[in-house]
Each structure stands twice: as structure tokens, then as C-alpha cells.
Design an enzyme around this catalytic site. Structure first.
Site, short mmCIF file in Angstrom:
data_model
loop_
_atom_site.label_atom_id
_atom_site.label_comp_id
_atom_site.label_asym_id
_atom_site.label_seq_id
_atom_site.Cartn_x
_atom_site.Cartn_y
_atom_site.Cartn_z
N SER A 142 -29.31 37.73 96.98
CA SER A 142 -29.80 36.51 97.61
C SER A 142 -29.05 36.27 98.92
O SER A 142 -28.07 36.95 99.22
CB SER A 142 -29.56 35.34 96.68
OG SER A 142 -28.16 35.15 96.56
N LYS A 143 -29.51 35.28 99.64
CA LYS A 143 -28.86 34.93 100.89
C LYS A 143 -27.41 34.51 100.60
O LYS A 143 -26.50 34.79 101.36
CB LYS A 143 -29.63 33.79 101.54
CG LYS A 143 -28.93 33.19 102.71
CD LYS A 143 -29.85 32.94 103.86
CE LYS A 143 -29.10 32.56 105.12
NZ LYS A 143 -27.91 31.75 104.88
#
Ligand code: GLU
Length: 509
Positions: A266-267
Site C-alpha cells: 500500500s501507499k
């Protein structure tokens, strides 16, 4: 211009930094092109004006250059297939959208956001919890399929905002021969009528990718697995536009997963582990975006691309360390795995360590110099050339050279004397005072002689050498690390040695 050779493209959207997955796609394109003597095209997919970030295109070009995987054609280069920015190819897309409408394969849709919301509420059932704009609902909506020619004419005259949607055929099975996944089948009934041309006149990715892969004569298209669900739309567009036999071969690359294999990176993982290739100068410090990328963390480009290539590919030999040339020679699509590839930051550092070990002093020296300078250490070139081979095996990242070599240039700010205090006594103080006296006038260039003398003095004082050598190291280096201590003395000289030992003794007293 007609060409039969391999042509691949990397087609990023200039919406921010270039992250792991993106660079890996670029790398696989590059390796495939090199292996087949083909061309590697950079195409900037900048049709989403709301997400456009100024500077991102140059950033992408710089990242590819740093990785040594520069394209052959692109917006910054010459090439016969330009322009290479989609925003500069607007007219073509509209023309194709109109052709599709005329053929009955696409239609104008005038639905407002409220009308779309109503549709979703109206058609929601247990079996279909999130209704899409598709064959089941299109005849209930406000579009050119449900209007008379007169009504349509009026709406267009009034300049009512509209989008153009593809009309997916009903009840067809679409077969895609993916180079990695083999035969993938899709039912057209499951696919919605995707927007092809937006209200602002810009195409969506779906129309633009097909039009441009055709125009640029792309033969093989590599992209992330997240695009697989869109593939049937693209196949239909290739067919509707009459280009089916020119369609590139597709390769949907495996997702990059967290180290535990649970879920896509994920970011937030990216913020923690520094996913961009390097820091972005447009970054807003307040946005909480990370300031560092792999380059700033001290990765070598060779190690970075080597690590990336192994995310979802291997050559079957069990070997892991490859140069870019070796990778290009050995690369094969058959050996790309279908399953998601785990990204492990510790493993990434291991690759870098192997590359630091493998790199020559000449390669490392300018990089180490810059890293030290960034940390306020000015290192004399000759000294640096001697130190790098002594400490490089202890460095995983270029930044580790700061800790591993700072003490050659400056006295340690806070030597870890607490590590030796518990066992310290007056005998040891007396020993070091004697040693200081004896070595004061010594010209400290002979590590072996210094060591022999130290050992002799220790045995004369009936003290264990190991219990004296560790304190000496901590006084000189600051901690329990570094190459053999007498070699360090021979490099820093007796003056610095005496100064550091005296300071430490006064603190230990
Ligand atoms: N612009 C798309 C992206 O940024 C490219 C996907 C493709 O390579 O077709 O993901």
C-alpha cells in the site's frame, strides 16, 4: 512507417512519483526490448487532467536514466511515432470515438451524476449489489441509444455535457491469450460500458491505450495485473476498430505484495519503506509524503534494478545477482511467475550489500564522497580510496559508509564508553597512560609493529589483550565496529589517536 520488429512501451501517468511496481514494468519492457533487439517506447499517459503533477514527466525520465533503462523513443527524444504525450494526440481519439459511434459500437451518454446515482439505487438487488452501466441498464438511461435522432441533435446543439461509452456486446465470451497467464476468458455480460471519451473531450485510458498501441505499432504490452479486468474492453476496441490482427500480445505482471505475502503493497508501506525511485522535489512537506526514495536511502542503481527484476522473475538457476546485461540476456516471459511477488525490504538491502561488495572502489568512490559530504564530512580522495575496501563489506546501504568511515575523518562525538565502564579499573588506566607515553613520538604507519608493541606491553602488565583492545577500539571509533584497530591507527595517525585516548581516559577516570 511499417515495422515488424519488437516494440514495447512503458506508459506511466504523470501523477506522482515512480514507485516499485511502475519501475518493474519499465524494467521488464526494457529487458524484453534489449533481448529482442527491439525498441522501448516511453509514452506519457496524461489524459487525466485532474491528477496531473507538473514535473512528474521529467521525474520519470530521470528515474529511468538513473536505473540505466533509458527508452529509445519518448517525449524527450526523437522518434517516428510521436507525439509521445497523449494530451498532444487528442484529435485522434475523438475521431476514433466518432467512428465507433457511427458503427454502432459506442454511444453518447448524457446522464448526470444524480441520474447515475438513481440508476445504482434502482437496480440494486442482492444478486447485483453494485449495478453498473451495462447491457442490463443502458436502455433505461439518457443516451443516444434511447433518444430519437431529433433529441440527440438538440442535446448536442445545446452543448449538454456528454461522455462516449463503448457498447459491450451481449452474451459473448472473450478469450485473451496472456503471455504469463495463458488463456483468460471473460464474459461480456460481466463488463460495463466503459467511458471512452470524457466530458472534457479527453479520452479515458481505455480508448487512448488502444489507439496509441495501434498507432505506435506496439507488439508486446506489459502492464500490472490490476489492468486484467479491463482487458475485455480493450480486446473489443481492437476488434471494433478493425485492427484485431495488430493487437499486441499481452503480459499482465504479478502484483507486488508485502513481505508476508498478505495483500498488495500500500501507499503506507511505501511511505515507510521509501518506494519512489528517488525523492520528488515537488513534494509537499505537509502532505506527509515521504522525502526519500531508494536513491536517497543509499541504493546503487545496479542493485535496485537487480532486486526489481527478481520480483516475479528468476532464470531458474538459483542465481540472484545479475548485471543489467546479464538480465537482458537471460530474461524470458516464460519464467515470469503468475503469483504475486513478495517485496522484502531486508532482501532489497541484501541485494545492495552484494552490489557494494561487488563494485570497484572506482565506482563507489564518487558515490561515497557525495554521501559523506551530505553528512558534513570532507574526505581526502586518497584516504577514501584506502578506506572504501576496508569497510565496504560492512555496508548494506551507501549511507552506512557514514557510520563506517566517519571516525577516519573526525573524532567520535560520543564514544560508547558505557560499554567498557563496568570492567574498567586503575590497572587499565595505568596501562593506557604508559602506552600513550611510549607511543607519543611513534610514527604510526606500521600497524603490525604497533600491534606487537601493544601486546607486549599488555603481557608485561599481566592484562588480557582482548580486554584492552576493545576499549581502544571504542575510544578511537566510537563503537564496537570497524576494521582491525591498529590499521585504523595507521590511517588516522598518532596525533588523533593520542587525543582520542586522552579524552576517553579523562571521562573514564
Ligand atoms: N497509464 C497506465 C498506468 O499508469 C498504463 C497501463 C498500461 O501500461 O497499459 O498504469
Amino acid at each position: 512507417m511499417e515495422t515488424t520488429s519488437v516494440r514495447v512501451r512503458f506508459a506511466p501517468s504523470p501523477t506522482g512519483g515512480l514507485h516499485l511496481g511502475g519501475v518493474r514494468t519499465a524494467l521488464f519492457n526494457y529487458l524484453f526490448a534489449r533481448k529482442h533487439n527491439g525498441s522501448f517506447v516511453l509514452r506519457i499517459e496524461d489524459t487525466d487532467q485532474t491528477r496531473f503533477v507538473p514535473g512528474a514527466e521529467q521525474y520519470i525520465i530521470d528515474c529511468l536514466k538513473w536505473c540505466n533503462i533509458a527508452p529509445d523513443e519518448g517525449p524527450h527524444l526523437d522518434g517516428h511515432f510521436g507525439p509521445y504525450r497523449q494530451s498532444e494526440r487528442k484529435a485522434t481519439y475523438r475521431q476514433y470515438a466518432e467512428q465507433l459511434i457511427t458503427q454502432g459500437n459506442a454511444y453518447y451518454a448524457f446522464d448526470t451524476p444524480e441520474e447515475l446515482e438513481n440508476m445504482r439505487n434502482r437496480f440494486r438487488t442482492e444478486a447485483n449489489p453494485s449495478p453498473q452501466y451495462d447491457a442490463r441498464v443502458r436502455m433505461e438511461m439518457k443516451n443516444s441509444l434511447t433518444m430519437t435522432a431529433e433529441e440527440l441533435h438538440q442535446e448536442l446543439e445545446k452543448k449538454t455535457p456528454y461522455v462516449v461509452r463503448i457498447k459491450m456486446p451481449a452474451g459473448r465470451e472473450i478469450l485473451l491469450n496472456d503471455m504469463i497467464r495463458g488463456e483468460v476468458r471473460f464474459q461480456t455480460d460481466q463488463v460495463d460500458d466503459k467511458v471512452l471519451l470524457k466530458a472534457d473531450g479527453m479520452p479515458t485510458y481505455h480508448l487512448a491505450v488502444v489507439a496509441d498501441d495501434y498507432a505506435m505499432q506496439i507488439t508486446h504490452a506489459f502492464r500490472g495485473e490490476e489492468w486484467l479486468p479491463s482487458a475485455p474492453v480493450h480486446v473489443m476496441l481492437w476488434e471494433y476498430l478493425g485492427w484485431k490482427e495488430k493487437m499486441p500480445e499481452w503480459a499482465h505482471l504479478p502484483l507486488i505484495l508485502k513481505p508476508d505475502g498478505q495483500g498488495k503493497l500500500s501507499k503506507r508501506d511505501g511511505d515507510r519503506l521509501g518506494f519512489p525511485v528517488f525523492a520528488m522535489d515537488w513534494q509537499d512537506p505537509k502532505s506527509g509524503d515521504i522525502a526519500k526514495g531508494f536513491r536517497e536511502m543509499g541504493f546503487l542503481p545496479e542493485a535496485f534494478v537487480n532486486m526489481l527484476a527478481m520480483l516475479g522473475w528468476n532464470d531458474g538457476s538459483g542465481e540472484e545477482i545479475f548485471t543489467l546485461e546479464e538480465l537482458a540476456e537471460r530474461f524470458s516471459i516464460e519464467r515470469i511467475q503468475k503469483a504475486g511477488a513478495k517485496f522484502d525490504f531486508e532482501k532489497a538491502k541484501w541485494f545492495n550489500q552484494e552490489w557494494i561488495k561487488k563494485s570497484s572502489v572506482a565506482t563507489l568512490q564518487p558515490l561515497v564522497r557525495t554521501t559523506l559530504q551530505a553528512n558534513g564530512i570532507e574526505a581526502a580522495e586518497e584516504m577514501l580510496g584506502t578506506i572504501i575496501p576496508m569497510v565496504k563489506d560492512r555496508c548494506q546501504l551507501l549511507n552506512d559508509f557514514v557510520q563506517q568511515s566517519a571516525y577516519f575523518f573526525q573524532d567520535p562525538a560520543k564514544p560508547e564508553l558505557e560499554l567498557i565502564k563496568p570492567k574498567w579499573d586503575s590497572n587499565k588506566t595505568a596501562f593506557f597512560e604508559g602506552w600513550l607515553e611510549k607511543t607519543e613520538a611513534t610514527y604510526a604507519d606500521n600497524a603490525a609493529a604497533l600491534e606487537a608493541e601493544f601486546k607486549e606491553m599488555a603481557s608485561a602488565a599481566q592484562l588480557k589483550v582482548g580486554e584492552l583492545q576493545l576499549p581502544l577500539r571504542i575510544m578511537l571509533v566510537g563503537g564496537k565496529f570497524g576494521p582491525p584497530v591498529f590499521e585504523i591507527i595507521s590511517l588516522i595517525g598518532m596525533e588523533a589517536t593520542q587525543r582520542r585516548v586522552k579524552t576517553a581516559l579523562s571521562e573514564l577516570a
